[in-house]
Every structure is written in structure tokens, then in C-alpha cells.
Scaffold this motif. Sequence first.
Motif, PDB file in Angstrom:
ATOM      1  N   SER A  65      -4.504   8.056  -4.544  1.00  0.00           N
ATOM      2  CA  SER A  65      -3.720   7.837  -3.321  1.00  0.00           C
ATOM      3  C   SER A  65      -4.612   7.819  -2.091  1.00  0.00           C
ATOM      4  O   SER A  65      -4.397   7.022  -1.162  1.00  0.00           O
ATOM      5  CB  SER A  65      -2.658   8.934  -3.180  1.00  0.00           C
ATOM      6  N   THR A  99      -7.052  -3.361   6.406  1.00  0.00           N
ATOM      7  CA  THR A  99      -6.055  -4.409   6.670  1.00  0.00           C
ATOM      8  C   THR A  99      -5.642  -4.416   8.132  1.00  0.00           C
ATOM      9  O   THR A  99      -5.527  -5.480   8.758  1.00  0.00           O
ATOM     10  CB  THR A  99      -4.829  -4.192   5.773  1.00  0.00           C
ATOM     11  N   HIS A 120       0.829  -1.211   0.000  1.00  0.00           N
ATOM     12  CA  HIS A 120       0.000   0.000   0.000  1.00  0.00           C
ATOM     13  C   HIS A 120       0.863   1.260   0.000  1.00  0.00           C
ATOM     14  O   HIS A 120       0.553   2.241  -0.698  1.00  0.00           O
ATOM     15  CB  HIS A 120      -0.918  -0.007   1.224  1.00  0.00           C
ATOM     16  N   ILE A 156      -6.420   4.512  -1.407  1.00  0.00           N
ATOM     17  CA  ILE A 156      -5.625   3.405  -0.870  1.00  0.00           C
ATOM     18  C   ILE A 156      -5.672   3.384   0.660  1.00  0.00           C
ATOM     19  O   ILE A 156      -5.547   2.325   1.280  1.00  0.00           O
ATOM     20  CB  ILE A 156      -4.169   3.509  -1.361  1.00  0.00           C
ATOM     21  N   LEU A 178      -7.993   0.926   2.330  1.00  0.00           N
ATOM     22  CA  LEU A 178      -7.498  -0.449   2.261  1.00  0.00           C
ATOM     23  C   LEU A 178      -6.508  -0.738   3.388  1.00  0.00           C
ATOM     24  O   LEU A 178      -6.552  -1.812   4.008  1.00  0.00           O
ATOM     25  CB  LEU A 178      -6.838  -0.695   0.904  1.00  0.00           C
ATOM     26  N   SER A 179      -5.634   0.221   3.657  1.00  0.00           N
ATOM     27  CA  SER A 179      -4.677   0.036   4.753  1.00  0.00           C
ATOM     28  C   SER A 179      -5.393  -0.035   6.100  1.00  0.00           C
ATOM     29  O   SER A 179      -5.051  -0.859   6.959  1.00  0.00           O
ATOM     30  CB  SER A 179      -3.658   1.177   4.758  1.00  0.00           C
TER      31      SER A 179
END
Length: 302
Positions: free
Chosen positions: A205, A215, A189, A208, A211-212
Motif C-alpha cells: 500500500s 501522477t 490507486h 502505491i 505512483l499517485s
Amino acid sequence: MIMLSSLQGYISWSQIQKSACTKVLWFTIWNIFFANVLSGSALYRLNYLLEPKEFPRVLAEAVPAQASFFMAYVVAFGWTNIASELFQLIPLFYNYVNRFFGGDCGDDFEAPTIPYHKEVPRILFFGLLGVTYFILAPLILPFLLIYFCLGYIIYRNQLLYVYVPKFETRGEFWPTVHNYTIFSLILMHIIVIGIFGMKKLPIASGLILPLSIATLLFNEYCQKRFFPIFQGYPVECLIKKDREDQNNPNMSEFYDKLNKAYNDPALMPIKYSGRPRSRRTPLLSSESQNSARESQSQDMLV
């Protein structure tokens, strides 16, 4: 790494293997991945630590440039090791030398056990390469696919017919694999954020970041849901072990020896000296005191 883990105070072989696996894993990440990606002078590397905001951009510039190196690394190192794992050349050579020089002419051959501290970091590192390069250099994926397919076939044969487990790890390597996988995803990422930043795509950007966050939330869920399993034994296993101990006729003898196996020095009774008033006795005897007084009187007369 096995020696360093032993010096840490671990008493079981599974804990030593797990600690050595973690050390080898992070050493491999830094020595092979980051050392090649962030190659340069010491002052140039120091700028990365002083300016952490530039770290995604630096990775976005440096990681794609090393794609050809890691492709060659997978082919030269990965495929070669997976082939040598099948032939077992080192144990075969050791057995031959032991028979030739040691005078061991028996037909017995000690079955090897799987070296977790070597195999697990190697497989996870190739997984890191696949996760970080599948967007930047998809050409590396066929080489990794061949490696993992060969690894599945060869390691399946080794685990079924070659390796003999000498200890039970209770799946304690799963947290190591899980944490390393989460680290690989977060690193991917960061690299993607740097690439989108270089291409002047702030919206991409920003997309993203969820998503981090997802996670990391999944990692937190797994730590609360699954990690306690590896910190304590299940009740079912304990009950099974207790029932086996009840039917074992040697347990009474074992318990008798257990009481005398180890005595903590702090819990042992204090043994006093048999001489009475040992704390009140003078440091010098009466004869030495008399001789000292006579010498003083002679000095005064002189």
C-alpha cells in the motif's frame, strides 16, 4: 445539459458543448459508477462521507463485486451504441418524418455534426472502467478492446465521410480528457490501496503512494506546459488572420458597421430635460395649492 449550459451565459456553441460535456461526464460517473458501486441506504452512504479513511476499503469491497454488471453494461450499452452510430437511425428517421409531414421533397440532406457532449463522456467512461478493472477483473478487458477497436473504425469513417464540423473548438476538449484520465488513475490507486489494506500488505500500500504523487506531478506539469495553449490564440494564427483581413475588401464596411453595432448605455451621453429648473418646480401646481387653502379655510369657519 445543453440548455443548462446555455443558461450559464456561454455565447459560442463550442463553449456550450464543452460545458455540457463536463456536466454529462460527471453525471455519468456518479449515476452509473458510484451509484452502482455504493448501492445501499442513504444512512449507509452517509457513513462514507463521515469516515473518509474507510473510503478506500469500501471501494475495494464494492468495486470487484460489480464487475459482472459492468461487463454486461459494456456489451449491452457500448456495443449497441457503437452499432447505432454506424447506421445513424435517429437522423434517418428525423429526415423521413420531415419529408413526409413537413412537405420537404428536396434532395438536400443536412449533414450532421458530431455531438461532443454525448460521445466524449461515453468513451471516457469506458476508459474509466478499463483503468479501474484491469487489475480487479481482467476479463472485462477483451470486451473493452472490442469496443475501442470498433469505435476506432466506425468513428474514423464517421469523421471522414459523415460528420461535418460546424465550428472550431481549438482542441479545448483535450483538457477535459486529460483531467478525466488523471482522475481515473487516482481512483484506481485508491482502490488498489484499499485492496492491499484488506490483505494486510502495508508495504504494498505504501508503494502505491509514490505512483499517485508522480501522477499528480505529471498533471501539474501538463497544466503549466499545455493548458495555456487552450486559453489564448497562437501568434501565428493571429498574424494569418490579420493578413487575410487586409486582403478582404469588405473589411472597411465591416468596421463602419462595427462602430454602430452596439452602444453601451453607460457610455451614452446623458439627455437632460428641456424644461428649465425642472428640479425646483413644486410637486403641486398653483391651482391645486389654492384649492387646498380654500378647503382648509372653509373647515376652520365651520
